[in-house]
Design an enzyme around this catalytic site. Sequence first.
Site, short mmCIF file in Angstrom:
data_model
loop_
_atom_site.label_atom_id
_atom_site.label_comp_id
_atom_site.label_asym_id
_atom_site.label_seq_id
_atom_site.Cartn_x
_atom_site.Cartn_y
_atom_site.Cartn_z
N SER A 134 19.92 6.50 -35.87
CA SER A 134 21.18 6.03 -36.42
C SER A 134 21.62 6.93 -37.58
O SER A 134 21.70 8.14 -37.43
CB SER A 134 21.06 4.56 -36.83
OG SER A 134 22.32 4.00 -37.08
N ASP A 155 23.48 2.57 -30.66
CA ASP A 155 22.65 2.85 -31.84
C ASP A 155 21.16 2.78 -31.52
O ASP A 155 20.67 1.83 -30.89
CB ASP A 155 23.00 1.83 -32.92
CG ASP A 155 22.46 2.21 -34.28
OD1 ASP A 155 21.23 2.18 -34.45
OD2 ASP A 155 23.27 2.53 -35.17
#
Length: 531
Positions: free
Chosen positions: A166, A298
């Site tokens: 991320s 993500d």
Amino acid sequence: MKVFQSNQNITHVTDFTQLLAFNLDNEVARYKYVQQPLDEQYQQYIVMEQQTIVALLIIDVTKPLRVVYHGLMRNGSNKPAIFDALTTYFQSQRWDGVEYRLVSNWDEHYLLQRGFKAHGSRFTKMYQYPKYFIFGGGGAHGAFQTGAFDVLKAAGIIPDAIIGVSVGAITGMSLMHLDSSTAHEVWDYLTTQHVYGVPEIGLTREKFTRTMVNQLISRDYKSKQTLFDLFLPVATRELKNPQVKFMLVTTNAKTLTQKVVTVNENMTPKQLASWVVASSAFYPIVAPMEIDGETYIDGGYSNDVPINEAIKLGAKDIYVIDIQGMGRSQRYQVPKDVKIHWIKTKWSLGPMLDFDPVKSETNLQLGRLEAQKFLKQVVGARYFFETRPNFKPFDWANLATLFMATPFTQKFIPLLNNPMIEYLLRTKISKFIGQKVAPNHISGHMLVEYSAFILEIVPTDVYNQQTFTKAITKAATYDQLAEKFVLPEDAWGMPYIYQHPEVILLAVIYLIGQWQKNEKITEFKGENISK
């Protein structure tokens, strides 16, 4: 098998033979072993299996390259298993390497097969300890990682590889040249408007939850193109002769399984930028990213802190820069020769998806300070000090005597004799410092730091005893104390005390500042606190 160092003299070695050809004769080898004195230079190491000693070694530990002079093995023992256990132990101790000094090359083939290099009758093996940095997810908290990296690098701790997830993938990509200048530029510039095209995602937990629900219902995804355009120039620059191996984790949107992507010389800037967008595409704020016919979201949805991947790849020292992400992480088992170093903070890093350069600078500084604390360059429970200040006079056991000093603090003495109040205060302090405090082990340092926390003393400075107490007394005005300690208008009753056991700290703060009797602190209605 278990390996450990022992000073116990082992004399019954008749059923032992030589581990390697340290001597031409086994009986001579056993005699020399028993006669070898043990001291700070020559230490004995024992290998045990199921409560039975299976091997004995005497090693010169005074040099980085440890030298094995004597080695015995119990008849019938598993020699390869003994060597494997020794190698694991030596590496767990972070020895630079080991050398066996033999009288002949009888065991040359065996040692060469195990990666040793021959120098006549000396056989040496140097150990490598690959360092991996793991940058987990956490959105706007990511500046913390850059601050920590700067301190680790300055201390000579340079990663062999970086795994990012991320926002950690964004950080990791920007550090492929081991230069944080690009990362600093990004955090100086980045706002929520730049990232998502809106002024705010959710500055409070309630607003964040509401935004997430609305996004799931409306599917009004924020633009990924903004992120791609932001990452592309960084990817272009970092792919030119990178100095460190870089991997990132993203999540397959259909299966919710992780995908580990390793950057190589064939990857183009557009491909790298796309994978970083995929790793940081926080669904449902941002739509899934499509790459090669698959959709990704993500990386935190599958493996937010991929320690297991670093272990699989052979890391020996794993530095986890944890930034309070919301993702899930996969289970892992830590081999004995692997060390995991955590760098994180007990301070809040703020809203997770709202980017603000001022808050980013605060998080950068917290990252620096927590890394310095990890390296023991600064100390403290939650705050940061040049050297540990002497707050021992305020230890719990001393408070009754200290509180006798003034009429105001005398009113707090009955509270010290109440076990429930001690328990309630200790529970709050345990939560504050992040570890359990044993009964009657509340230190003065804990009390003074907790007092500062209640008064909202900034955590991003490095203090000494004088500057810290000055900061406390400066913040400890009548109005501040009345607000921060939620003081009632009428006399204090026990229900109030049980809800707010930290009011004892009023007396501590009073003594810290050496306030005079005529100051406003004496106006607090504490005459009934013992009732």
